[in-house]
Design an enzyme around this catalytic site. Structure first.
Site, PDB file in Angstrom:
ATOM      1  N   TYR A   1      62.698  78.795  40.322  1.00  0.00           N
ATOM      2  CA  TYR A   1      62.405  80.218  40.438  1.00  0.00           C
ATOM      3  C   TYR A   1      62.355  80.922  39.083  1.00  0.00           C
ATOM      4  O   TYR A   1      62.177  82.145  39.032  1.00  0.00           O
ATOM      5  CB  TYR A   1      63.459  80.906  41.301  1.00  0.00           C
ATOM      6  CG  TYR A   1      63.434  80.527  42.765  1.00  0.00           C
ATOM      7  CD1 TYR A   1      62.581  79.541  43.255  1.00  0.00           C
ATOM      8  CD2 TYR A   1      64.275  81.152  43.668  1.00  0.00           C
ATOM      9  CE1 TYR A   1      62.566  79.196  44.591  1.00  0.00           C
ATOM     10  CE2 TYR A   1      64.274  80.819  45.013  1.00  0.00           C
ATOM     11  CZ  TYR A   1      63.420  79.836  45.470  1.00  0.00           C
ATOM     12  OH  TYR A   1      63.416  79.496  46.804  1.00  0.00           O
TER      13      TYR A   1
ATOM     14  N   ASP B   1      68.521  78.660  48.389  1.00  0.00           N
ATOM     15  CA  ASP B   1      67.711  79.606  49.146  1.00  0.00           C
ATOM     16  C   ASP B   1      67.432  79.078  50.548  1.00  0.00           C
ATOM     17  O   ASP B   1      67.429  79.834  51.534  1.00  0.00           O
ATOM     18  CB  ASP B   1      66.403  79.850  48.395  1.00  0.00           C
ATOM     19  CG  ASP B   1      65.635  81.053  48.904  1.00  0.00           C
ATOM     20  OD1 ASP B   1      66.178  81.824  49.711  1.00  0.00           O
ATOM     21  OD2 ASP B   1      64.479  81.229  48.470  1.00  0.00           O
TER      22      ASP B   1
ATOM     23  N   LYS C   1      69.785  66.496  45.196  1.00  0.00           N
ATOM     24  CA  LYS C   1      68.880  65.417  45.612  1.00  0.00           C
ATOM     25  C   LYS C   1      68.765  64.443  44.442  1.00  0.00           C
ATOM     26  O   LYS C   1      67.706  64.238  43.849  1.00  0.00           O
ATOM     27  CB  LYS C   1      67.516  66.002  45.999  1.00  0.00           C
ATOM     28  CG  LYS C   1      66.580  65.020  46.697  1.00  0.00           C
ATOM     29  CD  LYS C   1      67.052  64.626  48.080  1.00  0.00           C
ATOM     30  CE  LYS C   1      65.992  63.766  48.773  1.00  0.00           C
ATOM     31  NZ  LYS C   1      66.488  63.171  50.029  1.00  0.00           N
TER      32      LYS C   1
ATOM     33  N   ASP D   1      69.100  66.978  52.407  1.00  0.00           N
ATOM     34  CA  ASP D   1      68.660  66.708  53.776  1.00  0.00           C
ATOM     35  C   ASP D   1      69.837  66.355  54.667  1.00  0.00           C
ATOM     36  O   ASP D   1      69.917  66.799  55.821  1.00  0.00           O
ATOM     37  CB  ASP D   1      67.587  65.617  53.805  1.00  0.00           C
ATOM     38  CG  ASP D   1      67.849  64.468  52.847  1.00  0.00           C
ATOM     39  OD1 ASP D   1      68.806  64.551  52.048  1.00  0.00           O
ATOM     40  OD2 ASP D   1      67.098  63.483  52.887  1.00  0.00           O
TER      41      ASP D   1
ATOM     42  N   ASP E   1      69.754  80.120  54.594  1.00  0.00           N
ATOM     43  CA  ASP E   1      69.110  80.614  55.815  1.00  0.00           C
ATOM     44  C   ASP E   1      69.540  79.780  57.018  1.00  0.00           C
ATOM     45  O   ASP E   1      69.741  80.322  58.114  1.00  0.00           O
ATOM     46  CB  ASP E   1      67.588  80.601  55.667  1.00  0.00           C
ATOM     47  CG  ASP E   1      67.062  81.854  54.988  1.00  0.00           C
ATOM     48  OD1 ASP E   1      67.879  82.656  54.501  1.00  0.00           O
ATOM     49  OD2 ASP E   1      65.832  82.032  54.939  1.00  0.00           O
TER      50      ASP E   1
END
Length: 360
Positions: free
Chosen positions: A138, A248, A190, A224, A252
């Site tokens: 970002y 981010d 990851k 994941d 959620d």
């Protein structure tokens, strides 16, 4: 009496002004009850101002924000403004320019709030995600070449520094120690694919933990797998630290398991500077001005802001008031238009609980 807290308020777009009004109503009740002073200054930045003037957020405004103790933001997003203009021009600009390098997201299921997970309740869903907030993908590094041609090339670079990672990791370790719950910190990354940037995260996490936080148990999860475990075993988590993009996404998911966007609040923190607090939901333009939106996420964000300002008793009363109202079933449904009361009535109910907490 404590010094007067100076708060910059950006109501924003859509339902932003409505939920901001209720959040400030609760701050007012807390100030009256617990004996602190505050002053606000409102700023009209958002979609309407952009459409009228072409201005998003001038540098002069950011400089003004530096003189405040905190910023409260309602919501950003306008149906007549292209995606990215307001989000990058207001949200990301404030985060980056004021170096709000921590995004703090409590994932807490309150009693009385329906959870989509079978056999999971408030005792299983109570953790915090610490998201690095100023680096990663970002940061804006990259661009598009040969746009609109068959040879178009687009790049967006994941910028990671040891400095940025380490200060986020240290904040997360300190939080795990302060919560004194499981004394556990999960790194979510990851490392098997993002082998360069997440190697920096893994080494910083291990080296800082070994040197300075031997009392905190360290755990690792690929992102994941973490998404799967948030759903299957949320009770495994205490504090989670992760990078900007992954944070981010997983926050959620966290919002859903705690009951939805209507109860999810966040803080964009510069522990040494000016921090900003906001509900994580959008501007929901279809409900603008109807007085039927759920204000609880904004009220919870106001509680986080009070805690950041050093008003711990007031912050605790706000959280307790929200929990009491939800547990008591006084709000029938957290969805827009289904609460069984107006936005303002919900705010009045919680404000009354804050005042009652002060008398107790």
């Amino acid at each position: 009496m404590s010094a007067t807290h100076q708060i910059a308020v950006i109501p924003g777009d859509g339902i932003g002004p409505e939920v901001t009004d209720e959040a400030m109503k609760i701050v007012d009740a807390a100030a009256e009850t617990f004996g602190f002073n505050y002053e606000t200054q409102s700023y009209g930045f958002g979609g309407d101002m952009y459409l009228a003037t072409g201005d998003v957020l001038p540098d002069s405004a950011v400089e003004e924000f530096r003189s405040f103790n905190a910023i409260f933001l309602g919501a950003i997003g306008h149906p007549d403004v292209a995606p990215g203009i307001l989000e990058k021009g207001i949200l990301l600009k404030i985060r980056f320019d004021l170096d709000q390098y921590i995004n703090l997201r409590p994932i807490k299921l309150y009693p009385g709030v329906p959870c989509p997970l079978a056999d999971k309740g408030p005792e299983e869903i109570d953790f915090v995600v610490v998201r690095e907030n100023t680096e990663g993908i970002y940061s804006g590094a990259g661009g598009i070449q040969y746009k609109g041609t068959p040879q178009e090339v687009s790049t967006q670079i994941h910028v990671t520094t040891r400095f940025g990672v380490e200060r986020a990791v240290r904040y997360a370790f300190e939080l795990a120690r302060k919560r004194d719950k499981m004394k556990q910190l999960h790194l979510v990354a990851k490392t098997n694919v993002l082998t360069f940037v997440h190697d920096t995260w893994q080494r910083a996490f291990d080296e800082v933990g070994e040197a300075d936080y031997p009392d905190i148990q360290r755990e690792y999860a690929h992102v994941d797998a973490a998404c799967m475990w948030f759903v299957k075993n949320p009770e495994w988590f205490d504090v989670v630290v992760t990078d900007n993009q992954l944070g981010d996404i997983i926050t959620d998911l966290g919002a859903v398991i705690q009951g939805g966007m209507g109860v999810a609040a966040s803080g964009n923190l510069n522990p040494e500077g000016v921090s900003m607090f906001e509900p994580i939901h959008g501007s929901a333009p279809r409900y603008t001005g109807q007085g039927k939106i759920n204000p609880i996420a904004a009220i919870a964000a106001a509680g986080m802001m009070l805690d950041h300002l050093g008003e711990a008793k007031a912050a605790s009363a706000v959280e307790g008031a929200v929990a009491s109202v939800l547990a008591g079933g006084k709000i029938a449904d957290l969805g827009a238009g289904r609460m069984g009361m107006s936005t303002s009535e919900a705010g009045n109910l919680i404000a009354a609980e804050v005042r009652r907490a002060g008398k107790g």
